[in-house]
Structures are given as C-alpha cells and as structure tokens.
Design a protein around this motif. Structure first.
Motif, PDB file in Angstrom:
ATOM      1  N   SER A  50      45.668  38.872  24.786  1.00 61.12           N
ATOM      2  CA  SER A  50      45.043  37.797  24.015  1.00 61.12           C
ATOM      3  C   SER A  50      43.555  37.701  24.365  1.00 61.12           C
ATOM      4  CB  SER A  50      45.729  36.470  24.314  1.00 61.12           C
ATOM      5  OG  SER A  50      45.387  36.023  25.614  1.00 61.12           O
ATOM      6  N   ILE A  51      42.832  37.037  23.515  1.00 61.79           N
ATOM      7  CA  ILE A  51      41.392  36.868  23.741  1.00 61.79           C
ATOM      8  C   ILE A  51      41.156  36.076  25.025  1.00 61.79           C
ATOM      9  CG2 ILE A  51      39.302  35.799  22.852  1.00 61.79           C
ATOM     10  CD1 ILE A  51      40.268  36.512  20.036  1.00 61.79           C
ATOM     11  N   GLU A  52      41.965  35.044  25.240  1.00 61.07           N
ATOM     12  CA  GLU A  52      41.813  34.233  26.452  1.00 61.07           C
ATOM     13  C   GLU A  52      42.062  35.066  27.704  1.00 61.07           C
ATOM     14  OE1 GLU A  52      43.694  33.290  23.828  1.00 61.07           O
ATOM     15  OE2 GLU A  52      42.552  31.584  23.051  1.00 61.07           O
ATOM     16  N   GLU A  91      40.033  38.104  32.426  1.00 66.28           N
ATOM     17  CA  GLU A  91      39.883  39.391  33.109  1.00 66.28           C
ATOM     18  C   GLU A  91      38.399  39.729  33.300  1.00 66.28           C
ATOM     19  OE1 GLU A  91      39.355  43.796  33.054  1.00 66.28           O
ATOM     20  OE2 GLU A  91      39.516  42.761  31.147  1.00 66.28           O
ATOM     21  N   LEU A  92      37.597  39.505  32.270  1.00 67.45           N
ATOM     22  CA  LEU A  92      36.162  39.761  32.375  1.00 67.45           C
ATOM     23  C   LEU A  92      35.505  38.814  33.375  1.00 67.45           C
ATOM     24  CD1 LEU A  92      35.253  40.348  28.615  1.00 67.45           C
ATOM     25  CD2 LEU A  92      35.420  42.078  30.413  1.00 67.45           C
ATOM     26  N   ASP A  93      35.917  37.543  33.368  1.00 71.14           N
ATOM     27  CA  ASP A  93      35.404  36.578  34.350  1.00 71.14           C
ATOM     28  C   ASP A  93      35.718  37.031  35.776  1.00 71.14           C
ATOM     29  OD1 ASP A  93      34.047  34.627  32.861  1.00 71.14           O
ATOM     30  OD2 ASP A  93      35.891  33.503  32.457  1.00 71.14           O
ATOM     31  N   HIS A  94      36.930  37.535  35.968  1.00 70.54           N
ATOM     32  CA  HIS A  94      37.323  38.016  37.294  1.00 70.54           C
ATOM     33  C   HIS A  94      36.452  39.199  37.716  1.00 70.54           C
ATOM     34  CE1 HIS A  94      39.758  39.121  40.723  1.00 70.54           C
ATOM     35  NE2 HIS A  94      39.815  40.350  40.237  1.00 70.54           N
ATOM     36  N   ARG A  95      36.278  40.160  36.826  1.00 73.53           N
ATOM     37  CA  ARG A  95      35.433  41.323  37.137  1.00 73.53           C
ATOM     38  C   ARG A  95      34.000  40.890  37.419  1.00 73.53           C
ATOM     39  NH1 ARG A  95      36.553  45.214  32.271  1.00 73.53           N
ATOM     40  NH2 ARG A  95      34.620  46.102  33.022  1.00 73.53           N
ATOM     41  N   HIS A  96      33.503  39.901  36.667  1.00 71.38           N
ATOM     42  CA  HIS A  96      32.151  39.376  36.872  1.00 71.38           C
ATOM     43  C   HIS A  96      32.033  38.759  38.265  1.00 71.38           C
ATOM     44  CE1 HIS A  96      28.852  36.425  36.395  1.00 71.38           C
ATOM     45  NE2 HIS A  96      28.316  37.379  35.662  1.00 71.38           N
ATOM     46  N   GLN A  97      33.045  37.989  38.677  1.00 65.92           N
ATOM     47  CA  GLN A  97      33.031  37.360  39.996  1.00 65.92           C
ATOM     48  C   GLN A  97      33.087  38.402  41.112  1.00 65.92           C
ATOM     49  OE1 GLN A  97      32.503  34.037  40.636  1.00 65.92           O
ATOM     50  NE2 GLN A  97      32.241  34.813  42.711  1.00 65.92           N
ATOM     51  N   VAL A  98      33.899  39.429  40.923  1.00 67.15           N
ATOM     52  CA  VAL A  98      33.980  40.504  41.919  1.00 67.15           C
ATOM     53  C   VAL A  98      32.617  41.170  42.077  1.00 67.15           C
ATOM     54  CG1 VAL A  98      34.975  42.789  42.399  1.00 67.15           C
ATOM     55  CG2 VAL A  98      36.457  40.917  41.647  1.00 67.15           C
ATOM     56  N   ASP A 101      27.248  39.181  29.176  1.00 67.88           N
ATOM     57  CA  ASP A 101      26.942  39.227  27.745  1.00 67.88           C
ATOM     58  C   ASP A 101      28.217  39.349  26.908  1.00 67.88           C
ATOM     59  OD1 ASP A 101      24.222  39.018  28.238  1.00 67.88           O
ATOM     60  OD2 ASP A 101      23.815  41.156  27.964  1.00 67.88           O
ATOM     61  N   GLU A 102      29.157  40.175  27.372  1.00 64.50           N
ATOM     62  CA  GLU A 102      30.415  40.339  26.644  1.00 64.50           C
ATOM     63  C   GLU A 102      31.215  39.037  26.653  1.00 64.50           C
ATOM     64  OE1 GLU A 102      34.347  43.254  26.473  1.00 64.50           O
ATOM     65  OE2 GLU A 102      32.707  43.739  27.837  1.00 64.50           O
ATOM     66  N   ILE A 103      31.267  38.382  27.807  1.00 63.21           N
ATOM     67  CA  ILE A 103      31.972  37.101  27.919  1.00 63.21           C
ATOM     68  C   ILE A 103      31.352  36.071  26.986  1.00 63.21           C
ATOM     69  CG2 ILE A 103      32.436  35.151  29.466  1.00 63.21           C
ATOM     70  CD1 ILE A 103      32.528  37.298  31.768  1.00 63.21           C
ATOM     71  N   ASP A 104      30.034  35.955  27.020  1.00 64.99           N
ATOM     72  CA  ASP A 104      29.343  34.996  26.159  1.00 64.99           C
ATOM     73  C   ASP A 104      29.589  35.293  24.682  1.00 64.99           C
ATOM     74  OD1 ASP A 104      28.376  33.694  28.388  1.00 64.99           O
ATOM     75  OD2 ASP A 104      26.361  34.574  28.256  1.00 64.99           O
ATOM     76  N   GLY A 105      29.603  36.566  24.316  1.00 71.98           N
ATOM     77  CA  GLY A 105      29.857  36.945  22.925  1.00 71.98           C
ATOM     78  C   GLY A 105      31.246  36.544  22.469  1.00 71.98           C
ATOM     79  N   ILE A 106      32.230  36.796  23.314  1.00 74.53           N
ATOM     80  CA  ILE A 106      33.608  36.442  22.979  1.00 74.53           C
ATOM     81  C   ILE A 106      33.758  34.930  22.874  1.00 74.53           C
ATOM     82  CG2 ILE A 106      35.997  36.451  23.804  1.00 74.53           C
ATOM     83  CD1 ILE A 106      35.389  39.219  25.049  1.00 74.53           C
TER      84      ILE A 106
END
Length: 66
Positions: free
Chosen positions: A2-4, A9-16, A47-52
């Motif tokens: 899902s989009i959420e 997942e992207l937030d987690h990778r960003h934090q790592v 940028d990808e997170i913000d776009g989504i």
C-alpha cells in the motif's frame, strides 16, 4: 504494498541514513565523498516521501470534493 506502507518503509530508510550520517560525521576519519553520497541518497528519499504525501493529500482533497 500500500502507499502508506511504502511511505513507512521510505521513512525508515530515511531515518537509517540520518543515523548513519550522524555517526559517520562524528568519526575522525570520516570520508567526505561517502558522506556526500549518503546525504544525496537521504535527500532523494525525502523528495520521494514528500511527493507521495503530496499525491495522497491531493487524492483526499479530490475525494472530499466529489
């Protein structure tokens, strides 16, 4: 996925990456090219997170208007 779930997942990778950058920056032998690449990857994820998230807000707005 899902989009959420994708955003989580992207937030987690960003934090790592954020944690890795902080740790590497404290190292006396920090590799500036490596840090630059990590920062570039972190920015790309942001940028990808913000776009989504923007797309999700637009979809919700359209749904409420219908």
């Amino acid at each position: 996925m899902s989009i959420e779930a994708r955003v989580r997942e992207l937030d987690h990778r960003h934090q790592v990456l954020k944690d890795t950058i902080a740790r590497e920056s404290r190292s006396p032998s920090a590799d500036s090219l490596y840090l630059k690449e990590l920062k570039r990857k972190k920015l790309k994820l942001k940028d990808e997170i913000d776009g989504i998230k923007s797309m999700m807000r637009q979809e919700r707005t359209l749904e409420t208007l219908q």
